[in-house]
Design a protein around this motif. Structure first.
Motif, mmCIF file in Angstrom:
data_model
loop_
_atom_site.group_PDB
_atom_site.id
_atom_site.type_symbol
_atom_site.label_atom_id
_atom_site.label_comp_id
_atom_site.label_asym_id
_atom_site.label_seq_id
_atom_site.Cartn_x
_atom_site.Cartn_y
_atom_site.Cartn_z
ATOM 1 N N ILE A 138 0.837 -1.200 0.000
ATOM 2 C CA ILE A 138 0.000 0.000 0.000
ATOM 3 C C ILE A 138 0.877 1.257 0.000
ATOM 4 O O ILE A 138 0.496 2.281 -0.595
ATOM 5 C CB ILE A 138 -0.999 -0.015 1.188
ATOM 6 C CG1 ILE A 138 -2.081 1.038 0.993
ATOM 7 C CG2 ILE A 138 -0.284 0.137 2.529
ATOM 8 C CD1 ILE A 138 -3.032 0.776 -0.151
ATOM 9 N N GLY A 139 2.053 1.176 0.609
ATOM 10 C CA GLY A 139 2.963 2.325 0.571
ATOM 11 C C GLY A 139 3.372 2.658 -0.855
ATOM 12 O O GLY A 139 3.371 3.822 -1.264
ATOM 13 N N GLY A 140 3.705 1.618 -1.621
ATOM 14 C CA GLY A 140 4.048 1.823 -3.024
ATOM 15 C C GLY A 140 2.849 2.291 -3.836
ATOM 16 O O GLY A 140 2.972 3.159 -4.707
ATOM 17 N N ASN A 141 1.673 1.725 -3.544
ATOM 18 C CA ASN A 141 0.454 2.164 -4.238
ATOM 19 C C ASN A 141 0.227 3.659 -4.047
ATOM 20 O O ASN A 141 -0.157 4.371 -4.980
ATOM 21 C CB ASN A 141 -0.781 1.419 -3.709
ATOM 22 C CG ASN A 141 -0.755 -0.077 -3.972
ATOM 23 O OD1 ASN A 141 -1.265 -0.849 -3.168
ATOM 24 N ND2 ASN A 141 -0.166 -0.513 -5.074
ATOM 25 N N LEU A 142 0.460 4.130 -2.824
ATOM 26 C CA LEU A 142 0.243 5.554 -2.544
ATOM 27 C C LEU A 142 1.369 6.407 -3.127
ATOM 28 O O LEU A 142 1.121 7.468 -3.683
ATOM 29 C CB LEU A 142 0.116 5.777 -1.034
ATOM 30 C CG LEU A 142 -1.181 5.222 -0.441
ATOM 31 C CD1 LEU A 142 -1.088 5.131 1.079
ATOM 32 C CD2 LEU A 142 -2.383 6.080 -0.847
ATOM 33 N N ALA A 143 2.607 5.936 -3.001
ATOM 34 C CA ALA A 143 3.741 6.706 -3.518
ATOM 35 C C ALA A 143 3.640 6.904 -5.027
ATOM 36 O O ALA A 143 4.162 7.878 -5.569
ATOM 37 C CB ALA A 143 5.051 6.017 -3.161
ATOM 38 N N THR A 144 2.945 5.980 -5.711
ATOM 39 C CA THR A 144 2.809 6.093 -7.166
ATOM 40 C C THR A 144 1.378 6.433 -7.585
ATOM 41 O O THR A 144 1.083 6.451 -8.766
ATOM 42 C CB THR A 144 3.204 4.767 -7.845
ATOM 43 O OG1 THR A 144 2.344 3.721 -7.328
ATOM 44 C CG2 THR A 144 4.642 4.399 -7.544
#
Lengths: 482, 482
Positions: A138-144
């Motif tokens: 989810i961190g990557g989903n939000l960062a991108t």
């Protein structure tokens, strides 16, 4: 570099052996490989802050990484070996569920699938859904600012997030974990960090929006003659179904042909082939036990009008969960089936929906003229104006020894496709971000004033350029006014 | 100051006479009055840019103003007389309508009502709706991230905007007028300018999202015993109606009593009084001509279960458009009816919905204890967690000569209410922004790191502090870490 202090500064793992580091230093498709001084896997947000304070003190660049499933090279370090690879994979706690508030607080390393599961356990829906959901975080989903197949109804990652926890470039922890639908007390820091690809700070946790679970979901697979008809069908479906329309996907017959070729179970659910197909989905609430019947009735009524008005030529409805899944599989298996045909050249573009049909007609024709024989594998989230405008080599030139000649076309094909997108006010990266893959290509189409504003923000929040340097924005390039 | 160059630099009006300037220098409620060197009303975005270049060159602060309907003093200059008042009221063009893309491009000075009308002419809905819609402008709505009564279903101003045109502090024009649902090509400048209250730049135009028009809207006025019951009813309504639930408003019997007292036509649609009421609205699509009947059936089924489970004690449904409007009028007339009772002390707060009932119970009790006799006038957008937690003096102390004693309570009441909000993770300005009214109050509750990030962004985009200085953020104040 002496890592003793770093090792002592945080709880978690610090990998320095080449073998341990290797999986973090190459993206999952093997397109980019870099080097790093070490791979740090802190246990908590406070540990992330400790790592970043060390990096700031020693001027060590940081490359944050979630599930390492990105498509634009945003989570792979460069080859200088100067950077620290910061893996968020051990921040795995679901911190809080608040079903009354329809919110979920999770740490950055929780996978999208785990978020979906935690929501479901609370009787709610977290609607984001995309191919990598089992391993992306989810961190990557939000960062991108990830997208997926439910954006039409629920929005991108940005619209699904109410609050963030972020570690800044100096290693300070910002607690912006608000579970509020309304908060007008200052600048929108949340949306600035979302989609910034780790270049402004590191997201360590988020408060996500949950939704009531639909009581029924049904799908239709519809034959349409042209993209123009598909856009007309979209208009009709939006007008009649409103927010009940939860997905609207377009795909060409070439796409479905590839799925049939490479996936045993796949078969076209219609008697005759069509140049294009639409997969549309209806989510139903509020019909009190009659939801599935209502959804099917609404869908049937819609398709009847569409056939009547010449906006569709044939349609199949899902009468069971198995059929629903089989229809979706036709759409979801396109990308892998295309991959089985050899090298691919991909474009993740978006356009105003009013320009989509013209874009496809004009660009298809230009490619046929300038690059004869290439196979167009065009599909995507038509309801969001987002196309995956992909290319494969001609079937008879798909052998490994032909790969280099095909790959050499990437530059001129990008130019052709992206120029056509830009001329129509579109975006050359709709949902995959810029990373290194589209960084300079994007700068080519942005105005000098927009690049200047972006650089000013980068310099304000990361003056030493330590946060994922070289991604998203090239700080060295100087644009000349157009 | 010599204004000759400024006058020659742009097309539009430049007012310098005190009488001409006066309406721009006082907010509509007469709470704040300032001075200015002049009032500029440019005709186009290019003229706005010319005005801002002159201001930048001569270091003249700029106070942007739309419809001058704000509630926090954000559009009134200070009393130094140094600033230029920049009115966007003459930027009035609807530039483009794209029904296929569900977008509308409008200039900043178009009123919200005119935006709604332009959408309707295109067969679409622009859902933002609030009391000042006849005179507030879309530029102001975006600059303050306005809310209103349809946020539950459609979101705040932020969620209704796809692209912006902004003039920067240096007088450069940024064209970010994208009509795209997906665009991941860099930092989210759009959302940074939205809600920044003119302190980072001046919004001159926007691309707005349109929606399919609901085929039917019906409302119910429901008696509930407590805010806790109201929250339970909200949960039930969300689960059963999904996105069909388009408004969920809470109001106390005190509120309705004031409306009945001051509005001739107002009458309670229920046989018996209740301490609290909920107004809920259902919007229906997709039932093909049966929409109104479907919506009423869904609402009736919902209310039956609610009565059954003790989540409501009585309810009245709107069986006609006239009844629908009459129910809504009970809610919409609260603010004016409270005003008719003399001075008011208002709080525009939001909370996680799971904390609302506890907040009301605890805070009501604390006020009754510490400020006996004050009348609580509590209502708001419960579906968004947003309460207007307002106070009036006791009826027997509402004469003009009692006003000063009541107004003197504002500071201690703010402290009590805002402390209770902050302790529960809430916001002290849910939809009205900070302006000057809540600037320092907000800084009191924000972390030093958040204020530091906000100041870094302000310094990056407006290094000379010329854009609406003193609003939203105090650049002079230095926080000590808590």
């Amino acid at each position: 570099m002496d890592l003793t202090q770093l090792r002592a500064a945080f709880c978690g793992r610090l990998h320095t052996e080449a073998g341990e580091m290797a999986p973090f230093l190459t993206d999952w498709r093997g397109k980019w490989t870099g080097r790093a001084i070490a791979v740090a896997q802190p246990d908590t947000a406070a540990d992330v802050a400790a790592v970043l304070r060390w990096c700031h003190l020693h001027r060590v660049p940081v490359v944050p990484q979630g599930g390492n499933t990105g498509l634009s090279g945003g989570a792979t370090p460069d080859t200088s070996g100067q950077a620290l690879l910061l893996s968020l994979a051990r921040l795995k706690r679901v911190r809080a569920v608040d079903p009354l508030n329809h919110t979920l607080e999770v740490e950055a390393g929780v996978t999208l699938q785990q978020v979906q599961d935690a929501a479901q356990e609370a009787g709610c829906l977290f609607p984001m859904s995309l191919a990598a959901e089992g391993s992306c975080t989810i961190g990557g989903n939000l960062a991108t600012n990830a997208g997926g197949v439910q954006v039409l109804r629920y929005g991108n990652a940005r619209e699904l997030c109410l609050g963030l926890e972020v570690v800044t470039a100096e290693g300070e922890l910002w607690n912006g974990l608000r579970g509020l639908r309304k908060d007008n007390t200052g600048y929108d820091l949340r949306d600035l960090f979302i989609g910034s690809e780790g270049t402004l700070g590191v997201i360590t946790a988020a408060v996500l929006k949950l939704f009531p679970m639909p009581a029924a979901r049904v799908a239709a697979f519809v034959a349409v003659a042209t993209p123009e008809q598909a856009v007309g069908l979209l208009q009709l479906a939006q007008a009649r179904l409103g927010p009940g329309l939860s997905a609207f996907e377009l795909m060409s017959d070439t796409c479905i042909g590839l799925v049939e070729k490479h996936v045993d179970a796949a078969r076209l659910p219609l008697a005759e082939r069509s140049p294009w197909y639409v997969l549309l989905e209806v989510s139903q609430h509020g019909a009190g036990g009659q939801d599935e019947a209502h959804a099917l009735a609404a869908l049937e009524a819609l398709l009847e009008i569409a056939l009547d008005r010449g906006l569709a030529t044939d349609a199949a409805l899902s009468a069971s969960l198995a059929q629903f899944r089989a229809l979706w599989a036709l759409r979801e298996d396109i990308s892998e089936s295309q991959g089985a045909e050899g090298k691919t050249i991909k474009h993740d573009i978006s356009l105003p929906i009013s320009h989509i049909a013209d874009f496809i007609a004009t660009t298809d024709a230009a490619i046929a003229r300038e690059f004869p024989g290439l196979r167009l594998v065009v599909f995507g989230h038509l309801g969001d104006g987002n196309l995956h405008y992909n290319l494969s080599p001609p079937a008879e030139r798909s052998r490994p020894e032909d790969a280099a000649a095909f790959v050499a076309l990437e530059g001129p094909l990008n130019r052709l496709v992206h120029d056509a997108v830009s001329a129509r006010g579109g975006s050359i990266s709709a949902e995959h971000g810029l990373g290194v893959l589209r960084r300079d290509e994007s700068a080519r189409y942005k105005s000098p004033i927009e690049l200047k504003l972006m650089r000013a923000i980068k310099a304000a929040l990361d003056p030493l350029n330590l946060m994922n340097p070289g991604k998203l924005l090239d700080l060295e390039a100087k644009e000349t006014p157009r």
